[in-house]
Design a protein around this motif. Structure first.
Motif, PDB file in Angstrom:
ATOM      1  N   THR A   1       0.792  -1.188   0.000  1.00 36.59           N
ATOM      2  CA  THR A   1       0.000   0.000   0.000  1.00 36.59           C
ATOM      3  C   THR A   1       0.831   1.247   0.000  1.00 36.59           C
ATOM      4  O   THR A   1       1.997   1.262   0.331  1.00 36.59           O
ATOM      5  CB  THR A   1      -0.866   0.070   1.245  1.00 36.59           C
ATOM      6  OG1 THR A   1      -0.033   0.294   2.355  1.00 36.59           O
ATOM      7  CG2 THR A   1      -1.629  -1.184   1.463  1.00 36.59           C
TER       8      THR A   1
ATOM      9  N   MET B   1      -8.839  -2.124   1.354  1.00 32.63           N
ATOM     10  CA  MET B   1      -8.512  -1.409   0.126  1.00 32.63           C
ATOM     11  C   MET B   1      -8.219  -2.387  -1.001  1.00 32.63           C
ATOM     12  O   MET B   1      -8.165  -3.605  -0.794  1.00 32.63           O
ATOM     13  CB  MET B   1      -7.292  -0.510   0.358  1.00 32.63           C
ATOM     14  CG  MET B   1      -7.402   0.422   1.551  1.00 32.63           C
ATOM     15  SD  MET B   1      -5.911   1.420   1.792  1.00 32.63           S
ATOM     16  CE  MET B   1      -5.988   2.500   0.361  1.00 32.63           C
ATOM     17  N   TRP B   2      -7.983  -1.841  -2.193  1.00 31.77           N
ATOM     18  CA  TRP B   2      -7.562  -2.646  -3.334  1.00 31.77           C
ATOM     19  C   TRP B   2      -6.498  -1.891  -4.117  1.00 31.77           C
ATOM     20  O   TRP B   2      -6.457  -0.661  -4.107  1.00 31.77           O
ATOM     21  CB  TRP B   2      -8.755  -2.978  -4.248  1.00 31.77           C
ATOM     22  CG  TRP B   2      -9.527  -1.765  -4.704  1.00 31.77           C
ATOM     23  CD1 TRP B   2     -10.641  -1.238  -4.126  1.00 31.77           C
ATOM     24  CD2 TRP B   2      -9.214  -0.914  -5.815  1.00 31.77           C
ATOM     25  NE1 TRP B   2     -11.058  -0.120  -4.793  1.00 31.77           N
ATOM     26  CE2 TRP B   2     -10.212   0.103  -5.847  1.00 31.77           C
ATOM     27  CE3 TRP B   2      -8.226  -0.910  -6.793  1.00 31.77           C
ATOM     28  CZ2 TRP B   2     -10.214   1.118  -6.812  1.00 31.77           C
ATOM     29  CZ3 TRP B   2      -8.224   0.100  -7.756  1.00 31.77           C
ATOM     30  CH2 TRP B   2      -9.221   1.090  -7.759  1.00 31.77           C
ATOM     31  N   HIS B   3      -5.634  -2.652  -4.775  1.00 32.70           N
ATOM     32  CA  HIS B   3      -4.644  -2.104  -5.688  1.00 32.70           C
ATOM     33  C   HIS B   3      -4.756  -2.847  -7.011  1.00 32.70           C
ATOM     34  O   HIS B   3      -4.893  -4.075  -7.032  1.00 32.70           O
ATOM     35  CB  HIS B   3      -3.217  -2.280  -5.161  1.00 32.70           C
ATOM     36  CG  HIS B   3      -2.894  -1.432  -3.981  1.00 32.70           C
ATOM     37  ND1 HIS B   3      -1.764  -1.613  -3.223  1.00 32.70           N
ATOM     38  CD2 HIS B   3      -3.547  -0.391  -3.413  1.00 32.70           C
ATOM     39  CE1 HIS B   3      -1.732  -0.716  -2.248  1.00 32.70           C
ATOM     40  NE2 HIS B   3      -2.801   0.032  -2.342  1.00 32.70           N
TER      41      HIS B   3
ATOM     42  N   LYS C   1      -5.302   2.624  -6.949  1.00 38.93           N
ATOM     43  CA  LYS C   1      -5.609   2.100  -5.617  1.00 38.93           C
ATOM     44  C   LYS C   1      -6.789   2.856  -5.063  1.00 38.93           C
ATOM     45  O   LYS C   1      -7.043   4.019  -5.422  1.00 38.93           O
ATOM     46  CB  LYS C   1      -4.399   2.229  -4.692  1.00 38.93           C
ATOM     47  CG  LYS C   1      -3.944   3.661  -4.458  1.00 38.93           C
ATOM     48  CD  LYS C   1      -2.756   3.706  -3.523  1.00 38.93           C
ATOM     49  CE  LYS C   1      -2.334   5.149  -3.251  1.00 38.93           C
ATOM     50  NZ  LYS C   1      -1.239   5.236  -2.277  1.00 38.93           N
ATOM     51  N   GLY C   2      -7.514   2.209  -4.196  1.00 40.33           N
ATOM     52  CA  GLY C   2      -8.663   2.865  -3.607  1.00 40.33           C
ATOM     53  C   GLY C   2      -9.217   2.080  -2.448  1.00 40.33           C
ATOM     54  O   GLY C   2      -8.810   0.938  -2.188  1.00 40.33           O
ATOM     55  N   SER C   3     -10.137   2.695  -1.737  1.00 38.58           N
ATOM     56  CA  SER C   3     -10.825   2.026  -0.638  1.00 38.58           C
ATOM     57  C   SER C   3     -11.995   1.225  -1.186  1.00 38.58           C
ATOM     58  O   SER C   3     -12.581   1.573  -2.214  1.00 38.58           O
ATOM     59  CB  SER C   3     -11.336   3.059   0.375  1.00 38.58           C
ATOM     60  OG  SER C   3     -10.265   3.799   0.926  1.00 38.58           O
ATOM     61  N   ASP C   4     -12.321   0.151  -0.499  1.00 37.99           N
ATOM     62  CA  ASP C   4     -13.482  -0.626  -0.883  1.00 37.99           C
ATOM     63  C   ASP C   4     -14.744   0.214  -0.711  1.00 37.99           C
ATOM     64  O   ASP C   4     -14.734   1.277  -0.063  1.00 37.99           O
ATOM     65  CB  ASP C   4     -13.580  -1.887  -0.026  1.00 37.99           C
ATOM     66  CG  ASP C   4     -12.519  -2.918  -0.406  1.00 37.99           C
ATOM     67  OD1 ASP C   4     -11.671  -2.608  -1.260  1.00 37.99           O
ATOM     68  OD2 ASP C   4     -12.550  -4.028   0.148  1.00 37.99           O
TER      69      ASP C   4
ATOM     70  N   VAL D   1     -15.609  -1.595   2.964  1.00 38.62           N
ATOM     71  CA  VAL D   1     -14.448  -0.892   3.511  1.00 38.62           C
ATOM     72  C   VAL D   1     -14.253  -1.175   4.996  1.00 38.62           C
ATOM     73  O   VAL D   1     -13.159  -1.022   5.534  1.00 38.62           O
ATOM     74  CB  VAL D   1     -14.581   0.632   3.265  1.00 38.62           C
ATOM     75  CG1 VAL D   1     -15.652   1.243   4.150  1.00 38.62           C
ATOM     76  CG2 VAL D   1     -13.241   1.334   3.452  1.00 38.62           C
TER      77      VAL D   1
END
Length: 296
Positions: free
Chosen positions: A2, A165-167, A192-195, A229
């Motif tokens: 991350t 999160m995801w990438h 990348k971002g938050s669920d 999230v």
């Protein structure tokens, strides 16, 4: 893992040269981390006594970027255990840190206005492969996606969660993605971002010109986190020079932005530790292969 942020290209080139030095490129086998079935479900409270003495894996982490003077973690050993009880997976980790750092970019009164401070809280991340050709490096010239659980000592810990999160990493152009040069010169695009869901915490913004105290909190807890999230329970406790952390999530949350962890299956991943740091200034493990025991 991350936290990588977009950097000017000249700086990126220097970072990448360091990250892909011959020592960093040396091939190494993945470390196998067994994930057995637990007799009892541990309480997610940062007290690791329920895990007992046996079964701990020593995972060595090293600076993500060689020669990084902003990395305060260095090389150290993390004690790691995972286990399954019912429909949930549990993670326990213990690592040395001489001080608990809890502040995250507080607002500091300076020259008749508030300005963001530079303090950062301690963090721990674990990631699991979701799709594509998994690679331990975030700027490998391959396409893959990962599920990331990011615990922060001064932010998510207060609410009893880790940020889910995801990438997404790939070589195909993606509008709005951060761009990096890969080891052979190809452009690597990272999103990348938050669920999905209501957040765990939010950034604050005071009346910038009205003095309300010399230092104000940089974040505040959100009233009702929910959705994907907020599906990773987590609690860390700092004691006697060590962080003690526990995390837990359903094996299969039903959300498309979460990795499905299957009994009897394996999944690749990694861990990272941030000591008052962020982005690439972390220390990371090599590839970990989590081997889930079949249900009895």
């Amino acid at each position: 893992m991350t936290g990588m942020t977009h950097k000017p290209m000249k700086l990126l080139v220097l970072m990448i040269i360091a990250a892909f030095a011959p020592a960093a490129l040396a091939a190494s086998a993945a470390q196998v981390v067994p994930v057995p079935v637990l007799k009892d479900a541990p309480a997610v409270d940062g007290d690791l006594g329920e895990w007992g003495e046996g079964g701990w894996q020593t995972v060595t982490i090293n600076p993500a970027v060689e020669g990084d003077d902003q990395n305060r973690t260095g090389t150290l050993d993390v004690q790691l255990r995972l286990g399954v009880h019912g429909d949930r997976v549990y993670v326990a980790a213990r690592w040395a840190d001489d001080k608990e750092d809890l502040e995250y970019k507080p607002w500091e009164w300076s020259r008749n206005r508030y300005r963001r401070g530079k303090d950062r809280d301690d963090m721990f991340a674990i990631r699991f492969e979701m799709n594509g050709d998994y690679n331990r490096c975030m700027i490998a010239e391959v396409d893959y996606g990962v599920d990331v659980w990011l615990w922060s000592a001064g932010r998510s810990n207060r609410s009893g969660y880790a940020m889910d999160m995801w990438h997404s990493i790939g070589t195909g152009y993606v509008d709005g993605a951060a761009e990096y040069k890969g080891p052979t010169g190809k452009t690597v695009y990272i999103r990348k971002g938050s669920d999905d869901g209501d957040p765990i915490y939010v950034n604050t913004r005071p009346d910038m010109r009205t003095h309300q105290g010399d230092v104000l909190p940089g974040i505040e807890l959100a009233p009702s986190p929910s959705g994907s999230v907020a599906d990773v329970a987590a609690k860390g406790v700092w004691r006697d020079g060590f962080w003690h952390l526990e995390m837990s999530r359903k094996l299969d949350t039903g959300y498309a932005d979460d990795a499905v962890l299957r009994p009897g299956g394996t999944v690749n991943g990694a861990i990272a530790v941030f000591d008052r740091a962020f982005a690439e200034h972390k220390s990371v493990s090599g590839t970990l292969t989590f081997e889930f025991a079949a249900k009895p």
